[in-house]
Scaffold this motif. Structure first.
Motif, mmCIF file in Angstrom:
data_model
loop_
_atom_site.group_PDB
_atom_site.id
_atom_site.type_symbol
_atom_site.label_atom_id
_atom_site.label_comp_id
_atom_site.label_asym_id
_atom_site.label_seq_id
_atom_site.Cartn_x
_atom_site.Cartn_y
_atom_site.Cartn_z
ATOM 1 N N VAL A 45 -2.608 0.510 3.239
ATOM 2 C CA VAL A 45 -1.739 0.657 3.821
ATOM 3 C C VAL A 45 -0.572 -0.290 3.967
ATOM 4 O O VAL A 45 0.321 -0.279 4.036
ATOM 5 C CB VAL A 45 -2.051 1.024 5.278
ATOM 6 C CG1 VAL A 45 -1.014 1.232 6.336
ATOM 7 C CG2 VAL A 45 -2.610 2.467 5.401
ATOM 8 N N ASN A 46 -1.213 -1.588 3.995
ATOM 9 C CA ASN A 46 -0.489 -2.699 3.895
ATOM 10 C C ASN A 46 0.447 -2.868 2.734
ATOM 11 O O ASN A 46 1.520 -3.671 2.748
ATOM 12 C CB ASN A 46 -1.275 -4.232 4.254
ATOM 13 C CG ASN A 46 -0.368 -5.470 4.381
ATOM 14 O OD1 ASN A 46 0.628 -5.358 5.123
ATOM 15 N ND2 ASN A 46 -0.636 -6.367 3.673
ATOM 16 N N GLU A 47 0.032 -2.283 1.769
ATOM 17 C CA GLU A 47 0.844 -2.168 0.313
ATOM 18 C C GLU A 47 2.022 -1.312 0.388
ATOM 19 O O GLU A 47 2.469 -1.189 -0.725
ATOM 20 C CB GLU A 47 -0.194 -2.021 -0.706
ATOM 21 C CG GLU A 47 -1.321 -3.290 -0.914
ATOM 22 C CD GLU A 47 -2.375 -2.954 -2.005
ATOM 23 O OE1 GLU A 47 -2.333 -1.888 -2.793
ATOM 24 O OE2 GLU A 47 -3.108 -3.752 -2.199
ATOM 25 N N GLY A 48 1.999 -0.286 1.259
ATOM 26 C CA GLY A 48 2.862 0.695 1.185
ATOM 27 C C GLY A 48 2.375 2.129 0.971
ATOM 28 O O GLY A 48 3.192 3.140 0.928
ATOM 29 N N ARG A 49 0.924 2.122 1.096
ATOM 30 C CA ARG A 49 0.296 3.669 0.774
ATOM 31 C C ARG A 49 0.171 4.289 1.709
ATOM 32 O O ARG A 49 0.470 3.914 2.984
ATOM 33 C CB ARG A 49 -1.008 3.349 -0.153
ATOM 34 C CG ARG A 49 -1.257 2.320 -0.937
ATOM 35 C CD ARG A 49 -0.499 2.721 -2.065
ATOM 36 N NE ARG A 49 -0.890 1.500 -3.044
ATOM 37 C CZ ARG A 49 -1.712 1.606 -4.211
ATOM 38 N NH1 ARG A 49 -2.812 2.340 -4.079
ATOM 39 N NH2 ARG A 49 -1.947 0.583 -4.946
ATOM 40 N N LEU A 50 -0.069 5.576 1.775
ATOM 41 C CA LEU A 50 -0.248 6.384 2.894
ATOM 42 C C LEU A 50 -1.771 6.971 2.975
ATOM 43 O O LEU A 50 -2.439 7.151 2.028
ATOM 44 C CB LEU A 50 0.617 7.465 2.664
ATOM 45 C CG LEU A 50 0.547 8.854 3.692
ATOM 46 C CD1 LEU A 50 1.289 8.196 4.950
ATOM 47 C CD2 LEU A 50 1.527 10.029 3.315
ATOM 48 N N GLY A 51 -2.466 6.849 4.170
ATOM 49 C CA GLY A 51 -3.622 7.218 4.370
ATOM 50 C C GLY A 51 -3.833 8.632 5.014
ATOM 51 O O GLY A 51 -3.052 8.967 6.046
ATOM 52 N N VAL A 52 -4.682 9.398 4.889
ATOM 53 C CA VAL A 52 -5.015 10.596 5.418
ATOM 54 C C VAL A 52 -6.489 10.616 6.095
ATOM 55 O O VAL A 52 -7.520 10.630 5.488
ATOM 56 C CB VAL A 52 -4.775 11.825 4.688
ATOM 57 C CG1 VAL A 52 -5.058 13.192 5.459
ATOM 58 C CG2 VAL A 52 -3.398 11.778 4.040
ATOM 59 N N LEU A 53 -6.675 10.562 7.323
ATOM 60 C CA LEU A 53 -8.063 10.771 8.113
ATOM 61 C C LEU A 53 -8.139 12.606 8.451
ATOM 62 O O LEU A 53 -7.259 13.087 8.737
ATOM 63 C CB LEU A 53 -8.013 10.084 9.408
ATOM 64 C CG LEU A 53 -7.931 8.383 9.131
ATOM 65 C CD1 LEU A 53 -7.714 7.737 10.415
ATOM 66 C CD2 LEU A 53 -8.999 8.147 8.158
ATOM 67 N N ILE A 54 -9.388 12.970 8.330
ATOM 68 C CA ILE A 54 -9.706 14.095 8.440
ATOM 69 C C ILE A 54 -10.950 14.339 9.650
ATOM 70 O O ILE A 54 -11.911 13.482 9.295
ATOM 71 C CB ILE A 54 -10.151 14.848 7.063
ATOM 72 C CG1 ILE A 54 -9.070 14.819 5.971
ATOM 73 C CG2 ILE A 54 -10.437 16.382 7.482
ATOM 74 C CD1 ILE A 54 -9.741 15.157 4.665
ATOM 75 N N ASP A 55 -10.616 14.964 10.555
ATOM 76 C CA ASP A 55 -11.870 15.006 11.573
ATOM 77 C C ASP A 55 -12.948 15.856 11.144
ATOM 78 O O ASP A 55 -12.900 16.883 10.471
ATOM 79 C CB ASP A 55 -11.215 15.897 12.784
ATOM 80 C CG ASP A 55 -12.166 15.695 13.992
ATOM 81 O OD1 ASP A 55 -12.733 14.686 13.863
ATOM 82 O OD2 ASP A 55 -12.203 16.422 14.874
ATOM 83 N N GLY A 56 -14.024 14.931 11.179
ATOM 84 C CA GLY A 56 -15.393 15.445 10.716
ATOM 85 C C GLY A 56 -15.800 15.033 9.190
ATOM 86 O O GLY A 56 -16.509 15.367 8.812
ATOM 87 N N VAL A 57 -14.986 14.187 8.582
ATOM 88 C CA VAL A 57 -14.934 13.831 7.423
ATOM 89 C C VAL A 57 -14.981 12.160 7.294
ATOM 90 O O VAL A 57 -13.988 11.482 7.720
ATOM 91 C CB VAL A 57 -14.091 14.098 6.217
ATOM 92 C CG1 VAL A 57 -14.312 13.740 4.830
ATOM 93 C CG2 VAL A 57 -13.995 15.712 6.341
ATOM 94 N N PRO A 58 -15.776 11.407 6.637
ATOM 95 C CA PRO A 58 -16.154 9.859 6.835
ATOM 96 C C PRO A 58 -15.637 9.411 5.846
ATOM 97 O O PRO A 58 -15.830 8.214 5.398
ATOM 98 C CB PRO A 58 -17.681 9.728 7.100
ATOM 99 C CG PRO A 58 -18.112 10.872 6.102
ATOM 100 C CD PRO A 58 -17.402 12.100 6.317
ATOM 101 N N TYR A 59 -14.611 9.967 5.120
ATOM 102 C CA TYR A 59 -13.976 9.370 3.930
ATOM 103 C C TYR A 59 -12.221 9.809 4.382
ATOM 104 O O TYR A 59 -11.914 10.711 4.566
ATOM 105 C CB TYR A 59 -14.245 10.030 2.594
ATOM 106 C CG TYR A 59 -15.450 9.878 2.017
ATOM 107 C CD1 TYR A 59 -15.628 8.398 1.039
ATOM 108 C CD2 TYR A 59 -16.834 10.196 2.385
ATOM 109 C CE1 TYR A 59 -16.752 8.129 0.479
ATOM 110 C CE2 TYR A 59 -18.096 9.693 1.902
ATOM 111 C CZ TYR A 59 -17.817 8.838 1.135
ATOM 112 O OH TYR A 59 -19.008 8.216 0.632
#
Length: 250
Positions: free
Chosen positions: A129-143
């Motif tokens: 994220v610090n490099e400018g990427r985008l993260g996606v968190l999913i409820d119930g998924v540990p990845y």
């Protein structure tokens, strides 16, 4: 007057060590199944007011909660809007794994390697994220899903940044060589044995001819059977219970 608020709790898995991205000197924390816990692990590492968590809903039956993670000013706004629109167009009934999201946010449909990757480490997501990427968190998924992703990042580990640059470079080159051997050595061996036997030494060639005379199958079929057997052993060691999988693999 009184106000009644429902606030039932539910059991969640505690923060544990990463299993697929283990390390020696780095942090030993992995994402949890609870999206709020995963957000807190990221916030502990990126204590900046520019860190953003943006929530979405997807899944027609489950109404699963998704969370976009980015840093304001570093992640391009165009990429954020594109990923957001793609997530809103997901027509699945349920979202149970990160693999259900990746096909919708990857740009090229026919690419051999995916343009999105996954991680179970909060420090890795914080660095991306610090490099400018985008993260996606999913409820119930540990990845967590990271977009965009480079193929070369599959050979990077957290421990690389704990060593001297030249030593880390040697370790990465060892991983590149190991990948090349695993991917191309069976084909190179078959091609050398059948079509370019002059590159083999005389003792090795005679041993190969003697072994081929005692087997009913051609060399190509033998190599395919060996690869299939390795995959069967890998699946047995991974899917079976630990007490049985180790014995089967041995």
């Amino acid at each position: 007057r009184a106000v009644a608020i429902s606030a039932q709790g539910f059991q969640t898995r505690a923060v544990s060590e990463p299993e697929s991205e283990s390390n020696i000197k780095g942090a030993h924390e992995a994402f949890s199944d609870n999206i709020r816990t995963s957000m807190s692990l990221i916030r502990r590492r990126v204590k900046s007011p520019l860190l953003r968590f943006e929530f979405l809903r997807a899944g027609r039956l489950g109404d699963i909660e998704l969370c976009l993670v980015y840093i304001e000013g570093k992640t391009p706004e165009k990429m954020r809007s594109q990923v957001k629109e793609k997530l809103k167009k997901i027509k699945l009934d349920l979202i149970l794994t990160s693999g259900s999201v990746i096909p919708f946010i990857a740009k090229s449909k026919g690419a051999f390697f995916s343009e999105a990757s996954t991680t179970e480490r909060p420090d890795v997501l914080a660095a991306k994220v610090n490099e400018g990427r985008l993260g996606v968190l999913i409820d119930g998924v540990p990845y967590a899903v990271i977009v965009p992703a480079l193929f070369i990042e599959n050979f990077q580990t957290v421990d690389d940044y704990e060593e001297k640059p030249y030593f880390a470079m040697c370790q990465r080159w060892i991983r590149y060589i190991a990948f090349f051997i695993a991917a191309f050595l069976p084909g190179i061996y078959v091609a050398a044995a059948i079509f370019h036997s002059e590159v083999l030494s005389r003792p090795l060639l005679l041993s190969l001819i003697a072994s081929e005379e005692s087997t009913p199958l051609p060399l190509v079929s033998e190599m395919l059977m060996v690869i299939i057997m390795f995959e069967i052993l890998r699946e047995a060691g991974l899917r079976l219970p630990k007490a049985i999988g180790g014995a089967v693999s041995i």
